[in-house]
Design an enzyme around this catalytic site. Structure first.
Site, PDB file in Angstrom:
ATOM      1  N   CYS A   1       9.539   1.794   3.461  1.00  0.00           N
ATOM      2  CA  CYS A   1      10.506   0.749   3.810  1.00  0.00           C
ATOM      3  C   CYS A   1      11.914   1.308   3.886  1.00  0.00           C
ATOM      4  CB  CYS A   1      10.430  -0.406   2.814  1.00  0.00           C
ATOM      5  SG  CYS A   1      10.978   0.023   1.151  1.00  0.00           S
TER       6      CYS A   1
ATOM      7  N   PHE B   1       0.812  -1.221   0.000  1.00  0.00           N
ATOM      8  CA  PHE B   1       0.000   0.000   0.000  1.00  0.00           C
ATOM      9  C   PHE B   1       0.839   1.260   0.000  1.00  0.00           C
ATOM     10  CE2 PHE B   1       0.975  -0.299   4.518  1.00  0.00           C
ATOM     11  CZ  PHE B   1       1.128   1.025   4.896  1.00  0.00           C
TER      12      PHE B   1
END
Length: 498
Positions: free
Chosen positions: A281, A149
Site C-alpha cells: 500500500c 494478504f
C-alpha cells in the site's frame, strides 16, 4: 496436504463450517494447504471465548502485560527464519522482504512494551475547593482486526500488539490467502504467557467479516485493504456503534525535481515501485518528473534498470522480487497493463511475457514501465497493486504538487530534491497523510502514527503510535471531593470552579 483451522482459546481447532479455501505456493502455482472458512456461529464462539477471558486480562497490571510482550519478542527472534520462510512460501515475497515484514511488526510490539507509561492518565490536585480531578484509560473489551494478504505478519502485529497491551482481548481475521504466519504468531503469544482466549485467530471470508461487524460484543474494528471494502466496513461498524479505523487503497506519487540526484532517485523508484512485486500500500506507483528535461533524464536511467530487474522464486536471496500472491492477482495486473496501452500510454518496458525457468506455473510477472500517462487514464486513477510504474510528466512544480493533492487517494507521497525550501513547501501543502523527503516509502517508525487521507483512510485515529492507545482504550474522568466538615447546602446550578 496441510490443513489450517482456527486458533481459539489457546489451541488450534478444526473448522466446522465445511467450507475451505486453497492456499497457494506462488512460486510454483501449486496448492500447499487448505484453510477453513469460519461460519457466523464459529466466529460467535471465538468472541464469547475472548469475552470470558478479557476481564482477568484487563485486571492484570500493565507491567506484567508488557513482560509478555517482551517474551514474545524473544520468541519471535528465535523463530525468525521459520516465520520468514512460511511467509515467503505463502505470500510470494522474497525471504529478505519477508524478514522486513516481520521486523516492522515487531517494532510496534516493542512500542507496546511501554504500555505502563502509555496508559498513564492525568491528575490535577486542587482543581476546585477540596476537589481533585483525575483521568484513567481503560480497555474497551473485545476488539477485532481484519488484515490483508500483503503484510501477513506486520499488520496483524500493528493491530493486536497495542490492543492486547491495553488490556483488550483480540479477534484476528487474517487474509485467507496466507494465514500460516498469523497462526504461528498466536502460538508464540501463548508460549510467551498470554492467557488463552486473549488472542484468537479466526480464518474466513466475507461471512466471518460480517459476523465481526454485526456482533454486539465487538467494541472496535481495525481494517486494512481496498478502499471500497474499507468504506463498507467503516459504515457497517459505525452503524452498530463500533469504533473503526479502516485503511484503503493508495496511489503514491514520487515528485522528481530538476535538481534531484537522479541516480539515488532511480534507486529509490526501483525499490519502492517494484519491491514485493508492487503489492504494498506504500509502493510508489506514479513518478512525476518536473520538466521535460528531467523526464527524459529519468527515463534514460529508469528503462534499463526495469529491464534488468531480477525476478526469482521467493527462496532466492538475490532476487529483487518474487511472484504475485495468486493467479487471479497476476491476471488482474496484466489486465491493467492492457488497459493502459488502450488508453494511449506508452509502454516503455513490457514484463507481461516473463516466465521463470523451472517455475513455469508460478505467478510471475516482469516489471512494466509506462511513460506519458495522464490523470484521465484508469491506470493513473486506480491502484494496480503490481510491478507497474507510471510516469506522469509535469510542466512545473505547481502541477506536480496538484497531482497527489487532487487524487482521490492520499496515503503516501515523496519528493526528491536538494532544495530545502521546495521540500518544506511541499511537505506543508501536499494533501497526503505521509510525506517522504528523499525517502521513497515514508512509513513512520513505530512511535509515530501511520495513516492516509481521503479515500486511503476512514476514521479519526490511525495505526500504531499514540493513536493506537487512544483507539483501543476509553477515557474515564473522575471528579473527587472529600467532606471537610463544611456544609454548603444543596446547589441547583451547574457546578463551576468560582
Amino acid at each position: 496436504m496441510r490443513s489450517i483451522g482456527h486458533f481459539v482459546g489457546g489451541k488450534e481447532i478444526k473448522g466446522t463450517s465445511g467450507r475451505f479455501a486453497d492456499v497457494f505456493e506462488p512460486m510454483t502455482g501449486e496448492v500447499q494447504a487448505h484453510v477453513a472458512l469460519a461460519s457466523k456461529a464459529e466466529m460467535r464462539e471465538a468472541i464469547l471465548n475472548a469475552k470470558a477471558a478479557q476481564p482477568a486480562w484487563a485486571a492484570t497490571n500493565p507491567q506484567r502485560r508488557a513482560r509478555i510482550m517482551m517474551k514474545f519478542l524473544e520468541l519471535a527472534q528465535r523463530d525468525y527464519d521459520k516465520l520468514a520462510d512460511r511467509l515467503a512460501r505463502e505470500h510470494g515475497k522474497t525471504v529478505p522482504d519477508a524478514k522486513g515484514d516481520i521486523q516492522r511488526g515487531l517494532e510496534v510490539v516493542e512500542f507496546a512494551c511501554g504500555i505502563p507509561h502509555l496508559m498513564k492518565g492525568e491528575y490535577t490536585e486542587g482543581a476546585g475547593p477540596g476537589i481533585d480531578i483525575y483521568s484513567m484509560r481503560q480497555p474497551l473489551g473485545v476488539v477485532a482486526g481484519i488484515t490483508p494478504f500483503n503484510f501477513p505478519a506486520m499488520i496483524p502485529m500493528w493491530k493486536f500488539a497495542p490492543a492486547i497491551a491495553c488490556g483488550n482481548a483480540f479477534i484476528l481475521k487474517p487474509s485467507e490467502r496466507d494465514p500460516g504466519v498469523p497462526m504461528m504468531l498466536a502460538e508464540l503469544m501463548l508460549e510467551a504467557g498470554l492467557p488463552p482466549g486473549i488472542l484468537n485467530v479466526v480464518n474466513g471470508d466475507k461471512e466471518a467479516v460480517d459476523a465481526i461487524l454485526d456482533d454486539p460484543d465487538i467494541r472496535a474494528v481495525g481494517f486494512v485493504g481496498s478502499s471500497p471494502i474499507a468504506q463498507y466496513i467503516y459504515e457497517r461498524a459505525a452503524a452498530t456503534g463500533k469504533r473503526a479505523q479502516c485503511f484503503g487503497g493508495a496511489k503514491n506519487h514520487a515528485i522528481i525535481m530538476p535538481d534531484a540526484d537522479m541516480d539515488q532517485t532511480v534507486d529509490a523508484l526501483i525499490g519502492a515501485g517494484y519491491g514485493s512485486a508492487g503489492e504494498r500500500c506504500m509502493a510508489i506507483s506514479v513518478a512525476v518528473p518536473v520538466g521535460q528535461a528531467t523526464a527524459d533524464r529519468l527515463m534514460e536511467k529508469l528503462i534499463p534498470r526495469v529491464e534488468n530487474l531480477k525476478i526469482g522464486p521467493s527462496t532466492d536471496p538475490t532476487a529483487d522480487y518474487g511472484p504475485l500472491v495468486t493467479r487471479a492477482a497476476l491476471e488482474r495486473v496484466k489486465g491493467y497493463v492492457e488497459t493502459g496501452i488502450a488508453e494511449g500510454a506508452k509502454l516503455a518496458v513490457d514484463g507481461r511475457g516473463f516466465k521463470m525457468q523451472g517455475y513455469e506455473n508460478g505467478f510471475y510477472m516482469g516489471g512494466c514501465l509506462f511513460d506519458h500517462v495522464t490523470p484521465e487514464m484508469k491506470i493513473y486513477k486506480e491502484e494496480i497493486f503490481g510491478p507497474v510504474l507510471s510516469v506522469v510528466r509535469a510542466k512545473d512544480y505547481n502541477e506536480a504538487l496538484r497531482l497527489p493533492s487532487e487524487h482521490e487517494y492520499g496515503n503516501g507521497v515523496a519528493i526528491f530534491t536538494r532544495d530545502g525550501d521546495a521540500a518544506r513547501d511541499f511537505a506543508a501543502k501536499v494533501e497526503v497523510g505521509m510525506v517522504g523527503i528523499n525517502v521513497p516509502i515514508p512509513v513512520p517508525i513505530a512511535y509515530y502514527t501511520f495513516g492516509g487521507w481521503k479515500r486511503s483512510g476512514f476514521g479519526d485515529l490511525n495505526q500504531h503510535g499514540p493513536d493506537s492507545i487512544r483507539f483501543y482504550t476509553k477515557t474515564k474522568t473522575v471528579t473527587s471531593r472529600w467532606p471537610s466538615g463544611v456544609k454548603d447546602g444543596a446547589e441547583f446550578s451547574i457546578p463551576t470552579m468560582n
